[in-house]
Design an enzyme around this catalytic site. Structure first.
Site, PDB file in Angstrom:
ATOM      1  N   GLY A 154       0.817  -1.202   0.000  1.00 31.63           N
ATOM      2  CA  GLY A 154       0.000   0.000   0.000  1.00 31.63           C
ATOM      3  C   GLY A 154       0.851   1.252   0.000  1.00 31.63           C
ATOM      4  O   GLY A 154       1.711   1.444  -0.856  1.00 31.63           O
ATOM      5  N   ASP A 155       0.623   2.111   0.987  1.00 31.82           N
ATOM      6  CA  ASP A 155       1.386   3.355   1.091  1.00 31.82           C
ATOM      7  C   ASP A 155       2.366   3.300   2.258  1.00 31.82           C
ATOM      8  O   ASP A 155       2.707   4.332   2.841  1.00 31.82           O
ATOM      9  CB  ASP A 155       0.441   4.557   1.256  1.00 31.82           C
ATOM     10  CG  ASP A 155      -0.473   4.428   2.470  1.00 31.82           C
ATOM     11  OD1 ASP A 155      -0.620   3.304   2.992  1.00 31.82           O
ATOM     12  OD2 ASP A 155      -1.030   5.446   2.908  1.00 31.82           O
TER      13      ASP A 155
END
Length: 224
Positions: free
Chosen positions: A118-119
């Site tokens: 993800g981030d």
């Protein structure tokens, strides 16, 4: 004349045999190069070019084993979902690629950078104690610099940063250092500054090294 022709024929036959024998070796060499490229690709995240979790972990542990002045840094993008929701996933991908480039530039040439998913990003890098605070502040500034998209739009970005060093945490174990850095990151979430972990951060309840209560922890397993 006949002897010359016979000699040329024998030379041609030997050359043909050598060429024929070399073909399988050449084929294997080409196959090996292609296999190496495929294996290398599996070690890298296709969007950011950063190491995937397993490759990052292996290299990070080797660096921790070699050096004493190493910091483990976790980075989590702020409000990343809103970028995807309002500007689209292409803009979100551009932001992630920009963050990866900034982390790589900040870490080079001696560190290890990985995308955990993800981030979320992780860095393991040699950072002497006398420059640790300054370098972490520099990283925060880099991560808060707007990202300019291909169409010219500027996207305001930010990130939360947690760091852990063996002398403060009391361990050189990568899992423990990441666990402490993760707790420190969430202590300073949206504060605009990097938080350096202490041993106290290891007492924060966690699930498989991630702070209990953060998104996604329920599916990872039981509390540590």
């Amino acid at each position: 004349m006949d002897s010359v022709l016979r000699a040329q024929a024998r030379f041609g036959q030997r050359a043909l045999l050598l060429t024929t024998a070399a073909l399988p070796l050449t084929g294997w060499a080409v196959h090996a190069v292609a296999l190496h490229k495929r294996l290398a690709a599996t070690r890298r995240d296709p969007l950011t070019g950063l190491l995937r979790r397993d490759s990052y972990t292996a290299r990070a542990r080797r660096l921790l084993a070699r050096r004493d002045d190493v910091a483990v840094v976790l980075v989590d993008q702020n409000h990343f979902k809103s970028i995807n929701d309002t500007l689209g996933h292409a803009a979100g991908d551009a932001v992630l690629a920009a963050v990866a480039a900034r982390l790589t530039a900040w870490t080079r040439p001696r560190g290890v950078v990985g995308r955990l998913g993800g981030d979320e990003f992780a860095v393991v890098v040699p950072l002497p104690a006398d420059s640790l605070e300054q370098r972490l502040a520099q990283l925060v500034r880099m991560l808060h610099t707007p990202v300019v998209l291909d169409d010219g739009r500027a996207v305001d970005v930010g990130a939360s940063v947690g760091a852990a060093v063996p002398r403060e945490v009391g361990s050189r174990d990568l899992s423990l250092l990441q666990r402490a850095a993760d707790a420190a990151l969430y202590e300073g979430k949206h504060s605009g500054r990097a938080i350096l972990a202490t041993r106290q951060h290891l007492t924060v309840p966690s699930i498989n090294g991630r702070r209990a209560g953060r998104p996604g922890t329920r599916v990872w397993g039981r509390a540590a």
